[in-house]
Design an enzyme around this catalytic site. Structure first.
Site, PDB file in Angstrom:
ATOM      1  N   GLY A   1       0.832  -1.205   0.000  1.00  0.00           N
ATOM      2  CA  GLY A   1       0.000   0.000   0.000  1.00  0.00           C
ATOM      3  C   GLY A   1       0.866   1.255   0.000  1.00  0.00           C
TER       4      GLY A   1
ATOM      5  N   LYS B   1     -12.839  -6.799   9.656  1.00  0.00           N
ATOM      6  CA  LYS B   1     -12.080  -8.029   9.930  1.00  0.00           C
ATOM      7  C   LYS B   1     -10.582  -7.758  10.104  1.00  0.00           C
ATOM      8  CE  LYS B   1     -13.060 -11.879   7.665  1.00  0.00           C
ATOM      9  NZ  LYS B   1     -13.410 -12.730   6.512  1.00  0.00           N
TER      10      LYS B   1
ATOM     11  N   GLY C   1      -0.827 -11.841  18.515  1.00  0.00           N
ATOM     12  CA  GLY C   1      -0.445 -13.213  18.894  1.00  0.00           C
ATOM     13  C   GLY C   1       0.939 -13.550  18.361  1.00  0.00           C
TER      14      GLY C   1
ATOM     15  N   LYS D   1       3.578 -11.761  20.343  1.00  0.00           N
ATOM     16  CA  LYS D   1       3.776 -12.402  21.651  1.00  0.00           C
ATOM     17  C   LYS D   1       4.638 -13.649  21.490  1.00  0.00           C
ATOM     18  CE  LYS D   1       0.763 -14.601  25.040  1.00  0.00           C
ATOM     19  NZ  LYS D   1       0.321 -15.822  24.364  1.00  0.00           N
TER      20      LYS D   1
ATOM     21  N   TYR E   1     -14.701   1.623   9.923  1.00  0.00           N
ATOM     22  CA  TYR E   1     -13.269   1.938   9.997  1.00  0.00           C
ATOM     23  C   TYR E   1     -12.927   2.470  11.392  1.00  0.00           C
ATOM     24  CZ  TYR E   1      -8.861   4.277   8.584  1.00  0.00           C
ATOM     25  OH  TYR E   1      -7.561   4.695   8.462  1.00  0.00           O
TER      26      TYR E   1
ATOM     27  N   TYR F   1      -3.019  -6.421  25.267  1.00  0.00           N
ATOM     28  CA  TYR F   1      -1.826  -7.280  25.151  1.00  0.00           C
ATOM     29  C   TYR F   1      -0.637  -6.656  25.885  1.00  0.00           C
ATOM     30  CZ  TYR F   1      -3.331 -11.125  22.165  1.00  0.00           C
ATOM     31  OH  TYR F   1      -3.924 -12.263  21.693  1.00  0.00           O
TER      32      TYR F   1
ATOM     33  N   THR G   1      -2.293  11.774   5.448  1.00  0.00           N
ATOM     34  CA  THR G   1      -0.940  11.774   4.893  1.00  0.00           C
ATOM     35  C   THR G   1      -1.021  11.557   3.387  1.00  0.00           C
ATOM     36  OG1 THR G   1      -0.085  10.961   6.980  1.00  0.00           O
ATOM     37  CG2 THR G   1       1.311  10.613   5.049  1.00  0.00           C
TER      38      THR G   1
HETATM   39  P1  NAD Z   1      -3.472   1.634   1.409  1.00  0.00           P
HETATM   40  O1  NAD Z   1      -4.849   1.196   1.021  1.00  0.00           O
HETATM   41  O2  NAD Z   1      -2.612   2.213   0.348  1.00  0.00           O
HETATM   42  O3  NAD Z   1      -2.669   0.444   2.087  1.00  0.00           O
HETATM   43  C1  NAD Z   1      -3.277  -0.552   2.855  1.00  0.00           C
HETATM   44  C2  NAD Z   1      -2.674  -1.890   2.450  1.00  0.00           C
HETATM   45  O4  NAD Z   1      -3.209  -2.924   3.285  1.00  0.00           O
HETATM   46  C3  NAD Z   1      -3.011  -2.268   1.011  1.00  0.00           C
HETATM   47  O5  NAD Z   1      -1.846  -2.626   0.313  1.00  0.00           O
HETATM   48  C4  NAD Z   1      -3.960  -3.458   1.151  1.00  0.00           C
HETATM   49  O6  NAD Z   1      -3.921  -4.337   0.064  1.00  0.00           O
HETATM   50  C5  NAD Z   1      -3.489  -4.054   2.462  1.00  0.00           C
HETATM   51  N1  NAD Z   1      -4.504  -4.884   3.144  1.00  0.00           N
HETATM   52  C6  NAD Z   1      -5.781  -4.544   3.458  1.00  0.00           C
HETATM   53  N2  NAD Z   1      -6.401  -5.569   4.061  1.00  0.00           N
HETATM   54  C7  NAD Z   1      -5.489  -6.577   4.161  1.00  0.00           C
HETATM   55  C8  NAD Z   1      -5.525  -7.895   4.696  1.00  0.00           C
HETATM   56  N3  NAD Z   1      -6.641  -8.390   5.256  1.00  0.00           N
HETATM   57  N4  NAD Z   1      -4.403  -8.647   4.638  1.00  0.00           N
HETATM   58  C9  NAD Z   1      -3.263  -8.167   4.078  1.00  0.00           C
HETATM   59  N5  NAD Z   1      -3.169  -6.923   3.549  1.00  0.00           N
HETATM   60  C10 NAD Z   1      -4.272  -6.149   3.586  1.00  0.00           C
HETATM   61  O7  NAD Z   1      -3.656   2.678   2.612  1.00  0.00           O
HETATM   62  P2  NAD Z   1      -2.558   3.565   3.373  1.00  0.00           P
HETATM   63  O8  NAD Z   1      -2.936   4.981   3.226  1.00  0.00           O
HETATM   64  O9  NAD Z   1      -1.192   3.125   3.025  1.00  0.00           O
HETATM   65  O10 NAD Z   1      -2.868   3.165   4.889  1.00  0.00           O
HETATM   66  C11 NAD Z   1      -2.056   2.222   5.587  1.00  0.00           C
HETATM   67  C12 NAD Z   1      -2.453   2.185   7.043  1.00  0.00           C
HETATM   68  O11 NAD Z   1      -2.304   3.488   7.620  1.00  0.00           O
HETATM   69  C13 NAD Z   1      -3.907   1.763   7.278  1.00  0.00           C
HETATM   70  O12 NAD Z   1      -3.962   0.952   8.430  1.00  0.00           O
HETATM   71  C14 NAD Z   1      -4.608   3.077   7.533  1.00  0.00           C
HETATM   72  O13 NAD Z   1      -5.740   2.913   8.351  1.00  0.00           O
HETATM   73  C15 NAD Z   1      -3.523   3.881   8.224  1.00  0.00           C
HETATM   74  N6  NAD Z   1      -3.742   5.337   8.056  1.00  0.00           N
HETATM   75  C16 NAD Z   1      -3.431   5.971   6.896  1.00  0.00           C
HETATM   76  C17 NAD Z   1      -3.669   7.326   6.773  1.00  0.00           C
HETATM   77  C18 NAD Z   1      -3.307   8.095   5.538  1.00  0.00           C
HETATM   78  O14 NAD Z   1      -3.565   9.307   5.479  1.00  0.00           O
HETATM   79  N7  NAD Z   1      -2.712   7.510   4.536  1.00  0.00           N
HETATM   80  C19 NAD Z   1      -4.247   8.046   7.839  1.00  0.00           C
HETATM   81  C20 NAD Z   1      -4.582   7.336   8.999  1.00  0.00           C
HETATM   82  C21 NAD Z   1      -4.299   5.991   9.112  1.00  0.00           C
END
Ligand code: NAD
Ligand code: UDP
Length: 329
Positions: free
Chosen positions: A12, A93, A104, A107, A147, A161, A177
């Site tokens: 991502g 999920k 897990g 840990k 979310y 944990y 971001t």
């Molecule tokens: P993104 O969608 O580009 O990246 C998320 C990645 O997680 C993707 O590559 C997706 O394929 C993978 N993914 C989703 N479900 C999955 C699963 N069950 N198993 C394996 N991989 C899985 O989004 P991002 O902007 O890079 O965000 C990354 C993290 O940062 C997220 O947890 C998001 O909530 C958090 N976040 C991002 C921002 C932002 O502004 N970019 C702000 C707050 C929080």
């Protein structure tokens, strides 16, 4: 030999930049992703590195990694409002089953884990700017609840944990971001506006555009996360750029930046869209000695150059990502 780190969500936007950072710092990096919203092109360049390996895997299933592990960064989760509205159950999920599996694993391996939480835990905030001791204002049953509540649960599970098992945990509350490798069609405001400008379409501002956001450039965000992981602080830390702007003014900035003559058109404000958002980063400043360095002007110029480099096909591909083929039933 370097320390070994597992990064979920590696393909991502943020995950791929984190992989780059940890590879460049001499770590052995294991990337894991089911590609539901990510793209292999974000990490293609790393596949030739000896210190990088990748597993195409869904972390809502039991996660096993052979060998030792020093750190885990849990970044897997849909992150844009359009994405998590289209795959709400996957979002819940990964924030619940996913974090359970990774805690897990942490840990079992005696590894330190950092989770990607979000400013969305504050919901539509009644306190401004938001500091970590604000409990938030979230509509659990609204469309964004899938979310927001998943992320809130993820924080509770992580602290449980930490307290019950003595696990070393870190919680990054990430504020909006942006930067290269965001997906053009993920619906988030920056790729949406830049894509519209590049295609010669009008810019769609939701509501009257008086809602605010505070945008952090990706390099600053990655540095903040890096420092938090290596710190000894287990309470949540806001990581974001406090420079706040209304969405309407931001649309004007994009029109100037892209030197286009597009108009702004107004569309309805999505349900529960937070009206204001600005991080209080006092804690990050004090504990991590961190604050953002890249101005919006500079960050947006780099980001615009990245999107300008996309092919015509990528730019005009309007259909949304095909999520169904990535969901294992
Ligand atoms: P993104 O969608 O580009 O990246 C998320 C990645 O997680 C993707 O590559 C997706 O394929 C993978 N993914 C989703 N479900 C999955 C699963 N069950 N198993 C394996 N991989 C899985 O989004 P991002 O902007 O890079 O965000 C990354 C993290 O940062 C997220 O947890 C998001 O909530 C958090 N976040 C991002 C921002 C932002 O502004 N970019 C702000 C707050 C929080
Ligand atoms: N937004 C907008 N036009 C768009 C996309 C988003 O006006 O084409 C607004 C959205 O309603 C929100 C802000 O821009 O107020 C930031 O949206 P984004 O989806 O990037 O992230 P959020 O902070 O809402 O999670």
């Amino acid at each position: 030999m370097g320390k070994r780190i597992l990064i979920t969500g590696a393909a991502g936007f943020l995950g791929s930049h984190l992989c780059d950072k940890f590879v460049s710092e001499g770590y052995r990096v294991i990337g894991m992703d089911n590609l539901i919203t990510g793209d292999m092109k974000n990490i293609d360049h790393l596949l030739k590195e000896e210190s990088f390996e990748f597993f195409h895997y869904d972390v809502t299933r039991f996660v096993h990694v052979a060998g030792e592990l020093d750190y885990i960064l849990h970044f897997a989760s849909p992150a844009s409002p359009i994405d998590y509205l289209k795959i709400p159950i996957q979002t819940l999920k990964v924030g619940s089953l996913g974090i359970w599996h990774l805690l897990g694993l942490a840990k079992e391996k005696n590894a330190r884990i950092l989770i990607a939480s979000t400013s969305e835990v504050y919901g539509d905030p009644l306190v401004h700017p938001q500091s970590e001791d604000y409990y938030g204002n979230v509509n659990t049953i609204g469309p964004r609840g899938v979310y927001d509540e998943a992320k809130r649960f993820q924080e509770s599970m992580t602290m449980a944990y930490h307290r019950f098992h003595g696990l070393e945990t870190r919680i990054a509350r990430i504020f909006n971001t942006y930067g290269p490798r965001m997906r053009l069609n993920d619906g988030r405001v920056i790729p949406a506006f830049i894509g519209q400008a590049l295609r010669g379409e009008d810019l769609t501002v939701f509501g009257d555009g008086s809602q605010t956001r505070s945008f952090c450039y990706v390099d600053d965000q990655i540095e903040g996360i890096y420092r938090l992981l290596l710190s000894n602080y287990s309470d949540p830390v806001n990581i974001g750029n406090p420079e706040e702007i209304t969405i309407r003014d931001f649309a004007e900035e994009i029109i100037k930046l892209t030197n286009t003559s597009q108009k702004i058109i107004y569309k309805p404000l999505p349900a529960d869209d937070p009206l204001q958002r600005q991080p209080d980063i006092t804690r990050a400043r004090n504990i991590l000695g961190w604050e953002p360095k890249v101005s919006r002007e500079e960050g947006m110029r780099i980001t615009y150059d990245y999107f300008k480099g996309l092919t015509e096909e990528e730019l005009f591909k309007s259909e949304h990502k095909d999520f169904a083929k990535h969901i294992k039933r």
